[in-house]
Design a protein around this motif. Structure first.
Motif, PDB file in Angstrom:
ATOM      1  N   THR A  33       0.853  -1.170   0.000  1.00 51.96           N
ATOM      2  CA  THR A  33       0.000   0.000   0.000  1.00 51.96           C
ATOM      3  C   THR A  33       0.898   1.233   0.000  1.00 51.96           C
ATOM      4  N   ASN A  52      -4.135   1.163  -2.655  1.00 51.20           N
ATOM      5  CA  ASN A  52      -3.741  -0.200  -2.295  1.00 51.20           C
ATOM      6  C   ASN A  52      -2.827  -0.790  -3.363  1.00 51.20           C
ATOM      7  N   GLY A  53      -2.366  -2.001  -3.121  1.00 49.03           N
ATOM      8  CA  GLY A  53      -1.347  -2.595  -3.969  1.00 49.03           C
ATOM      9  C   GLY A  53      -1.740  -2.743  -5.426  1.00 49.03           C
ATOM     10  N   ASP A 101       0.309  -4.451   2.237  1.00 50.24           N
ATOM     11  CA  ASP A 101      -0.931  -4.306   1.485  1.00 50.24           C
ATOM     12  C   ASP A 101      -2.090  -5.038   2.163  1.00 50.24           C
TER      13      ASP A 101
END
Length: 124
Positions: A33, A52-53, A101
């Motif tokens: 993240t 986020n990832g 993440d």
């Protein structure tokens, strides 16, 4: 280990735009993240935006909502912050940060890695 390097800061007039970028080292960028924070003199460090990832979820602070947009390019290991309609209250050193993440973190303590920061100056 992740190393983060911000760029894109500078001087802009009120109402103008800047695009900040953060380049990350390593081959597991999509597992992190990524957040943007800012720190102005005399103020506490402030959350700005997070992604986020996968890039599918974002969140941003009320103070920048509708003006700033966070995005990422996992193929290039970069995260960006497009800043529009800048005002003097946005003037600060901006930092990107990386954390595990598993959430859209707004608290700085959730982030493990930090860049050195880039200065954004807004003239009125």
């Amino acid at each position: 280990q992740v190393q983060l390097v911000e760029s894109g800061g500078g001087l802009v007039q009120a109402g103008g735009s800047l695009r900040l970028s953060c380049a990350a080292s390593g081959r597991t960028f999509s597992r992190y993240t990524m957040g943007w924070f800012r720190h102005a003199p005399g103020k506490e460090r402030e959350f700005v935006a997070v992604i986020n990832g996968s890039g599918g979820r974002i969140s941003d602070a009320d103070s920048v909502k509708g003006r700033f947009t966070i995005s990422r390019d996992n193929a290039k290991n970069t995260v960006s912050l497009q800043m529009n309609s800048l005002n003097p209250e946005d003037m600060a050193v901006y930092y990107c940060a990386a954390g595990g993440d598993y959430g859209l973190f707004v608290a700085a303590r959730e982030y493990e890695y930090w860049g050195q920061g880039t200065q954004v100056t807004v003239s009125s």
